[in-house]
Design a protein around this motif. Sequence first.
Motif, PDB file in Angstrom:
ATOM      1  N   GLY A  65       0.792  -1.220   0.000  1.00 36.94           N
ATOM      2  CA  GLY A  65       0.000   0.000   0.000  1.00 36.94           C
ATOM      3  C   GLY A  65       0.823   1.269   0.000  1.00 36.94           C
ATOM      4  O   GLY A  65       0.452   2.267  -0.609  1.00 36.94           O
ATOM      5  N   ARG A  66       1.959   1.238   0.697  1.00 37.98           N
ATOM      6  CA  ARG A  66       2.802   2.437   0.728  1.00 37.98           C
ATOM      7  C   ARG A  66       3.370   2.754  -0.640  1.00 37.98           C
ATOM      8  O   ARG A  66       3.440   3.916  -1.036  1.00 37.98           O
ATOM      9  CB  ARG A  66       3.931   2.258   1.731  1.00 37.98           C
ATOM     10  CG  ARG A  66       3.456   2.318   3.155  1.00 37.98           C
ATOM     11  CD  ARG A  66       4.593   2.272   4.113  1.00 37.98           C
ATOM     12  NE  ARG A  66       4.071   2.321   5.474  1.00 37.98           N
ATOM     13  CZ  ARG A  66       4.809   2.291   6.535  1.00 37.98           C
ATOM     14  NH1 ARG A  66       6.117   2.214   6.426  1.00 37.98           N
ATOM     15  NH2 ARG A  66       4.271   2.337   7.732  1.00 37.98           N
ATOM     16  N   ASP A  67       3.792   1.713  -1.363  1.00 34.92           N
ATOM     17  CA  ASP A  67       4.337   1.941  -2.703  1.00 34.92           C
ATOM     18  C   ASP A  67       3.265   2.518  -3.621  1.00 34.92           C
ATOM     19  O   ASP A  67       3.519   3.446  -4.386  1.00 34.92           O
ATOM     20  CB  ASP A  67       4.879   0.628  -3.296  1.00 34.92           C
ATOM     21  CG  ASP A  67       6.111   0.131  -2.558  1.00 34.92           C
ATOM     22  OD1 ASP A  67       6.784   0.954  -1.899  1.00 34.92           O
ATOM     23  OD2 ASP A  67       6.390  -1.089  -2.653  1.00 34.92           O
ATOM     24  N   VAL A  68       2.075   1.973  -3.542  1.00 32.39           N
ATOM     25  CA  VAL A  68       0.973   2.463  -4.366  1.00 32.39           C
ATOM     26  C   VAL A  68       0.655   3.911  -3.981  1.00 32.39           C
ATOM     27  O   VAL A  68       0.432   4.762  -4.841  1.00 32.39           O
ATOM     28  CB  VAL A  68      -0.267   1.554  -4.206  1.00 32.39           C
ATOM     29  CG1 VAL A  68      -1.470   2.148  -4.914  1.00 32.39           C
ATOM     30  CG2 VAL A  68       0.027   0.162  -4.749  1.00 32.39           C
TER      31      VAL A  68
ATOM     32  N   HIS B 150       0.670   7.275  -6.345  1.00 33.84           N
ATOM     33  CA  HIS B 150      -0.450   8.203  -6.478  1.00 33.84           C
ATOM     34  C   HIS B 150       0.004   9.634  -6.197  1.00 33.84           C
ATOM     35  O   HIS B 150      -0.382  10.569  -6.911  1.00 33.84           O
ATOM     36  CB  HIS B 150      -1.599   7.822  -5.540  1.00 33.84           C
ATOM     37  CG  HIS B 150      -2.279   6.540  -5.902  1.00 33.84           C
ATOM     38  ND1 HIS B 150      -2.446   6.105  -7.196  1.00 33.84           N
ATOM     39  CD2 HIS B 150      -2.852   5.591  -5.130  1.00 33.84           C
ATOM     40  CE1 HIS B 150      -3.080   4.955  -7.208  1.00 33.84           C
ATOM     41  NE2 HIS B 150      -3.338   4.615  -5.955  1.00 33.84           N
ATOM     42  N   PHE B 151       0.837   9.812  -5.167  1.00 36.10           N
ATOM     43  CA  PHE B 151       1.331  11.147  -4.842  1.00 36.10           C
ATOM     44  C   PHE B 151       2.195  11.688  -5.988  1.00 36.10           C
ATOM     45  O   PHE B 151       2.066  12.851  -6.375  1.00 36.10           O
ATOM     46  CB  PHE B 151       2.125  11.124  -3.533  1.00 36.10           C
ATOM     47  CG  PHE B 151       2.703  12.456  -3.170  1.00 36.10           C
ATOM     48  CD1 PHE B 151       1.886  13.504  -2.803  1.00 36.10           C
ATOM     49  CD2 PHE B 151       4.072  12.672  -3.217  1.00 36.10           C
ATOM     50  CE1 PHE B 151       2.404  14.738  -2.470  1.00 36.10           C
ATOM     51  CE2 PHE B 151       4.606  13.902  -2.891  1.00 36.10           C
ATOM     52  CZ  PHE B 151       3.770  14.933  -2.518  1.00 36.10           C
ATOM     53  N   ALA B 152       3.058  10.839  -6.542  1.00 35.48           N
ATOM     54  CA  ALA B 152       3.912  11.269  -7.654  1.00 35.48           C
ATOM     55  C   ALA B 152       3.064  11.642  -8.868  1.00 35.48           C
ATOM     56  O   ALA B 152       3.356  12.626  -9.564  1.00 35.48           O
ATOM     57  CB  ALA B 152       4.906  10.165  -8.014  1.00 35.48           C
ATOM     58  N   THR B 153       2.000  10.889  -9.111  1.00 30.95           N
ATOM     59  CA  THR B 153       1.102  11.189 -10.222  1.00 30.95           C
ATOM     60  C   THR B 153       0.437  12.546 -10.026  1.00 30.95           C
ATOM     61  O   THR B 153       0.371  13.365 -10.953  1.00 30.95           O
ATOM     62  CB  THR B 153       0.021  10.093 -10.353  1.00 30.95           C
ATOM     63  OG1 THR B 153       0.656   8.832 -10.542  1.00 30.95           O
ATOM     64  CG2 THR B 153      -0.913  10.377 -11.506  1.00 30.95           C
TER      65      THR B 153
ATOM     66  N   ARG C  41     -10.867  11.541 -11.603  1.00 26.16           N
ATOM     67  CA  ARG C  41     -11.113  11.059 -12.964  1.00 26.16           C
ATOM     68  C   ARG C  41      -9.990  11.490 -13.912  1.00 26.16           C
ATOM     69  O   ARG C  41      -9.496  10.691 -14.705  1.00 26.16           O
ATOM     70  CB  ARG C  41     -12.459  11.598 -13.476  1.00 26.16           C
ATOM     71  CG  ARG C  41     -12.893  10.978 -14.809  1.00 26.16           C
ATOM     72  CD  ARG C  41     -14.141  11.651 -15.357  1.00 26.16           C
ATOM     73  NE  ARG C  41     -13.934  13.042 -15.718  1.00 26.16           N
ATOM     74  CZ  ARG C  41     -13.258  13.462 -16.792  1.00 26.16           C
ATOM     75  NH1 ARG C  41     -12.707  12.588 -17.599  1.00 26.16           N
ATOM     76  NH2 ARG C  41     -13.138  14.738 -17.051  1.00 26.16           N
ATOM     77  N   VAL C  42      -9.540  12.725 -13.790  1.00 27.98           N
ATOM     78  CA  VAL C  42      -8.518  13.261 -14.689  1.00 27.98           C
ATOM     79  C   VAL C  42      -7.159  12.598 -14.449  1.00 27.98           C
ATOM     80  O   VAL C  42      -6.453  12.254 -15.391  1.00 27.98           O
ATOM     81  CB  VAL C  42      -8.415  14.796 -14.518  1.00 27.98           C
ATOM     82  CG1 VAL C  42      -7.216  15.350 -15.257  1.00 27.98           C
ATOM     83  CG2 VAL C  42      -9.679  15.462 -15.009  1.00 27.98           C
ATOM     84  N   THR C  43      -6.810  12.409 -13.187  1.00 31.13           N
ATOM     85  CA  THR C  43      -5.482  11.874 -12.864  1.00 31.13           C
ATOM     86  C   THR C  43      -5.434  10.356 -12.850  1.00 31.13           C
ATOM     87  O   THR C  43      -4.355   9.772 -12.936  1.00 31.13           O
ATOM     88  CB  THR C  43      -5.007  12.378 -11.487  1.00 31.13           C
ATOM     89  OG1 THR C  43      -5.944  11.973 -10.491  1.00 31.13           O
ATOM     90  CG2 THR C  43      -4.831  13.873 -11.486  1.00 31.13           C
ATOM     91  N   GLY C  44      -6.579   9.706 -12.709  1.00 33.80           N
ATOM     92  CA  GLY C  44      -6.600   8.246 -12.646  1.00 33.80           C
ATOM     93  C   GLY C  44      -6.276   7.719 -11.251  1.00 33.80           C
ATOM     94  O   GLY C  44      -6.056   6.527 -11.071  1.00 33.80           O
TER      95      GLY C  44
ATOM     96  N   SER D  29      -7.912   7.653  -2.277  1.00 36.13           N
ATOM     97  CA  SER D  29      -6.544   8.090  -1.985  1.00 36.13           C
ATOM     98  C   SER D  29      -6.487   9.564  -1.602  1.00 36.13           C
ATOM     99  O   SER D  29      -5.609   9.979  -0.847  1.00 36.13           O
ATOM    100  CB  SER D  29      -5.630   7.851  -3.184  1.00 36.13           C
ATOM    101  OG  SER D  29      -5.430   6.484  -3.365  1.00 36.13           O
ATOM    102  N   PHE D  30      -7.430  10.360  -2.109  1.00 31.85           N
ATOM    103  CA  PHE D  30      -7.451  11.778  -1.780  1.00 31.85           C
ATOM    104  C   PHE D  30      -7.826  11.996  -0.317  1.00 31.85           C
ATOM    105  O   PHE D  30      -7.527  13.024   0.260  1.00 31.85           O
ATOM    106  CB  PHE D  30      -8.417  12.531  -2.690  1.00 31.85           C
ATOM    107  CG  PHE D  30      -7.919  12.661  -4.097  1.00 31.85           C
ATOM    108  CD1 PHE D  30      -7.056  13.679  -4.451  1.00 31.85           C
ATOM    109  CD2 PHE D  30      -8.295  11.746  -5.066  1.00 31.85           C
ATOM    110  CE1 PHE D  30      -6.578  13.790  -5.747  1.00 31.85           C
ATOM    111  CE2 PHE D  30      -7.829  11.852  -6.359  1.00 31.85           C
ATOM    112  CZ  PHE D  30      -6.967  12.872  -6.703  1.00 31.85           C
TER     113      PHE D  30
END
Length: 165
Positions: A20-23, A27-30, A56-59, A64-65
């Motif tokens: 989960g941390r890697d994911v 997400h943060f990098a995206t 939706r825009v970032t995928g 996660s938000f």
Amino acid sequence: MKSLRLVAKKCLGRSEVKNGRDVGREHFATLQAFVKSGSSVPVGRDGAVNISELARVTGIPKSSFYQNPDVRSLIATLRDAGEAEPAEKDTQASEEAIVSSSLVHMEAQQTQRLEGRVNSLEQQNAILVAENAELRRQLRDLRQQLARQDMMIDTGKRVVRPPEE
């Protein structure tokens, strides 16, 4: 556990299973890349960041938000800095400043956590040093007692314990 990983690899069709941390980091990098790209951050009628549209825009999954602290802090920084304005007011320089300020804030938080951890470890070390000294004293006393008992057995005479210091 091993069979669970193999099943996950086969079902997901990938050779590496991420935690989960890697994911969360991905997400943060995206989101960071999205903000740095100069794209306008979607806003609602009330001027707040539109999380659904941004997801939706970032995928990035909407959850996660709310659950990823890094993503949450970046969104809060965008909201606080007024970055969530309509696209006409967005500029590349202000986006970079917001991202860099959020990175500085996250580094400060991480530094605080690490300093707290160091203090905790120093306290534990002090406790262990004191405990070690006490155990060494007890071991010395027990060795002296054993030596007196051995002398008593060998000589048949009682050996007096020396006075305490």
